[in-house]
Write a protein that holds these residues in place. Structure first.
Motif, PDB file in Angstrom:
ATOM      1  N   GLY A 170      -9.566   1.436  -2.896  1.00  0.00           N
ATOM      2  CA  GLY A 170      -9.434   0.507  -3.757  1.00  0.00           C
ATOM      3  C   GLY A 170     -10.614   0.452  -4.459  1.00  0.00           C
ATOM      4  O   GLY A 170     -10.337  -0.084  -5.267  1.00  0.00           O
ATOM      5  N   GLU A 171     -11.371   0.475  -3.870  1.00  0.00           N
ATOM      6  CA  GLU A 171     -12.893   0.746  -5.011  1.00  0.00           C
ATOM      7  C   GLU A 171     -12.648   1.132  -6.250  1.00  0.00           C
ATOM      8  O   GLU A 171     -12.943   0.909  -7.667  1.00  0.00           O
ATOM      9  N   ALA A 172     -11.848   2.473  -6.685  1.00  0.00           N
ATOM     10  CA  ALA A 172     -11.077   3.064  -7.804  1.00  0.00           C
ATOM     11  C   ALA A 172     -10.219   2.793  -7.820  1.00  0.00           C
ATOM     12  O   ALA A 172      -9.727   2.700  -9.479  1.00  0.00           O
ATOM     13  N   HIS A 173      -9.721   1.324  -7.374  1.00  0.00           N
ATOM     14  CA  HIS A 173      -8.590   0.943  -8.274  1.00  0.00           C
ATOM     15  C   HIS A 173      -6.876   1.502  -8.041  1.00  0.00           C
ATOM     16  O   HIS A 173      -6.270   2.192  -8.949  1.00  0.00           O
ATOM     17  N   VAL A 174      -6.464   3.178  -7.118  1.00  0.00           N
ATOM     18  CA  VAL A 174      -5.879   3.908  -7.296  1.00  0.00           C
ATOM     19  C   VAL A 174      -4.472   2.532  -7.429  1.00  0.00           C
ATOM     20  O   VAL A 174      -3.905   1.993  -6.346  1.00  0.00           O
ATOM     21  N   PRO A 175      -3.657   2.570  -8.023  1.00  0.00           N
ATOM     22  CA  PRO A 175      -2.425   1.966  -8.314  1.00  0.00           C
ATOM     23  C   PRO A 175      -1.274   3.054  -7.934  1.00  0.00           C
ATOM     24  O   PRO A 175      -1.737   3.963  -6.988  1.00  0.00           O
ATOM     25  N   PHE A 176      -0.095   2.070  -7.161  1.00  0.00           N
ATOM     26  CA  PHE A 176      -0.046   2.639  -6.353  1.00  0.00           C
ATOM     27  C   PHE A 176       1.285   3.105  -6.621  1.00  0.00           C
ATOM     28  O   PHE A 176       3.138   2.820  -7.210  1.00  0.00           O
ATOM     29  N   GLU A 177       1.576   3.982  -7.493  1.00  0.00           N
ATOM     30  CA  GLU A 177       2.847   4.658  -8.149  1.00  0.00           C
ATOM     31  C   GLU A 177       2.379   6.629  -8.624  1.00  0.00           C
ATOM     32  O   GLU A 177       1.902   7.395  -8.285  1.00  0.00           O
ATOM     33  N   VAL A 178       3.807   6.793  -9.135  1.00  0.00           N
ATOM     34  CA  VAL A 178       3.533   7.947  -9.200  1.00  0.00           C
ATOM     35  C   VAL A 178       2.966   8.740 -10.540  1.00  0.00           C
ATOM     36  O   VAL A 178       3.396   7.562 -12.022  1.00  0.00           O
TER      37      VAL A 178
END
Length: 421
Positions: A170-178
């Protein structure tokens, strides 16, 4: 239905539906941590309601519908509803009202959602231990207690890893994507690494009283097969699945009836699973067709294939295996690969050739404390007639391993050199 029957039913459904549910929710809300919480809320609701109401006709749809209700309630409770959240809330309500078969709706996008979840859970921003724990939790459906027992660490440690992993994402703002483009290769490597780490811990447990943990091998194979279906054109995915299939084919022959390890050259090859061997060889052929050159997993699968094709230990083509290790050293150099190459060299060209490589690894910092280095050296010294040195190396290897079964095998080797047997 009794509470215990309902709990067993819920657990069985969760193992089947849990990853699909979490993946679909993460796609909707864009946050893995929130999606996991929503999925867990739905699981708790099932545990509370199913003993009285019975198992729904479509349990996956029931769980998804319940989780979506919770998502709507969550959005409504928030003080600050951004436009995206409001749109999401309306989208969920519309779906809830207009889609009669929620399970079918899940299936429409479940493949893409599962693939996204794999890439998020195995994101390089997380530590290796966190990636493994999060993958087993989100995609394997294992509880924190089951993950802790599998890796012989306290349950609170696993729980903390999972909580911190979700917070880090969450803190790294990792997107939910390939990922796409240049990022895909590196991220895919992380996914493959995590799956193979899970398999290896099951195939040869680093610690504990059991040498093999079949449940972890099966879970890694399941994840690998799912990934192969979702990414059918990636040669290394097929290479990894082939490698795991070929190694798993030996599982029944790797231990005695009492659970003691049986080394490769001593195994009863009649107990190898030939269906898994055929599957592995087919996967390897697929990887060879898709890739211009073989990657690390496909090369390791090729080595495993050499063993699988040999009807007896004496028929093993060690020169071909040595050549494959030479190629593996070029594409994925590591001290462990060099150690395995030393074993192949010793079998193809004599123990002196292998010992020369092993001696060059004695000062390698990453192998300090690695029990297989003195174990291999002891075997080579024994074959050269240097019995006292071999006995000392077997004893040192036994003192380094944390696996009870493997320790006893190494101690027995040290004792047998003392008696000359």
């Amino acid at each position: 239905m009794t509470d215990s029957e309902a709990r067993r039913a819920v657990e069985a459904v969760w193992r089947i539906e849990g990853a699909r549910l979490t993946a679909s929710l993460a796609r909707l809300v864009g946050d893995v941590s929130v999606a996991d919480d929503l999925a867990q809320d739905a699981l708790v609701a099932a545990l509370e309601q199913w003993p009285g109401s019975g198992i729904p006709e479509k349990p996956g749809a029931w769980l998804m519908g319940t989780a979506k209700h919770h998502a709507i309630d969550l959005l409504r409770r928030r003080q600050r509803l951004e436009r995206k959240q409001a749109q999401l809330g309306r989208q969920l309500e519309i779906e809830q009202e207009n889609v009669p078969d929620l399970e079918a709706a899940m299936d429409d996008q479940v493949g893409d959602s599962l693939l996204r979840l794999m890439f998020v859970a195995c994101h390089p921003v997380l530590s290796r231990e966190a990636r493994v724990a999060l993958t087993l939790r989100l995609l394997g459906g294992l509880t924190t207690d089951e993950i802790a027992r599998a890796h012989l660490v306290p349950e609170p440690t696993v729980a903390q890893r999972i909580v911190r992993a979700k917070r880090t994402l969450g803190e790294a703002h990792v997107p939910f994507e390939v990922p796409a483009g240049a990022d895909l290769g590196a991220r895919l490597s992380s996914v493959l690494e995590v799956i193979y780490l899970i398999f290896n811990e099951g195939y040869a447990a680093t610690a504990g009283e059991h040498w093999i943990r079949l449940d972890l091998c099966q879970e890694a194979l399941r994840l690998g097969r799912i990934l192969a279906e979702l990414a059918p054109h990636e040669p290394e995915v097929h290479g990894l699945v082939a490698l795991m299939e070929l190694q798993a084919s030996r599982l029944r022959a790797r231990t005695t009836a009492s659970g003691d390890p049986v080394l490769l050259l001593d195994q009863d090859r009649g107990r190898w699973d030939h269906l898994l061997i055929q599957r592995g060889l087919h996967g390897l052929a697929r990887a060879e067709t898709l890739g211009q050159t073989l990657g690390p997993y496909a090369l390791q699968a090729s080595i495993a294939a050499c063993h699988a094709r040999a009807r007896t230990a004496q028929e093993t083509d060690w020169k071909q295996i040595t050549a494959l290790y030479d190629a593996l050293v070029e594409v994925a150099p590591s001290p462990v690969v060099e150690l395995n190459r030393a074993v192949a060299l010793s079998m193809a060209y004599g123990p002196d050739a292998g010992l020369e490589v092993v001696e060059s690894l004695l000062g390698e910092p990453s192998l300090r404390g690695y029990h297989l280095l003195p174990s291999v050296r002891g075997d080579l010294l024994f074959r050269l007639g240097r019995i006292d040195e071999a006995r000392a190396e077997f004893g040192r290897a036994a003192s380094l391993t944390k696996n009870v079964r493997e320790r006893e095998v190494l101690r027995e080797r040290a004792r047998s050199t003392r008696t000359g047997s």
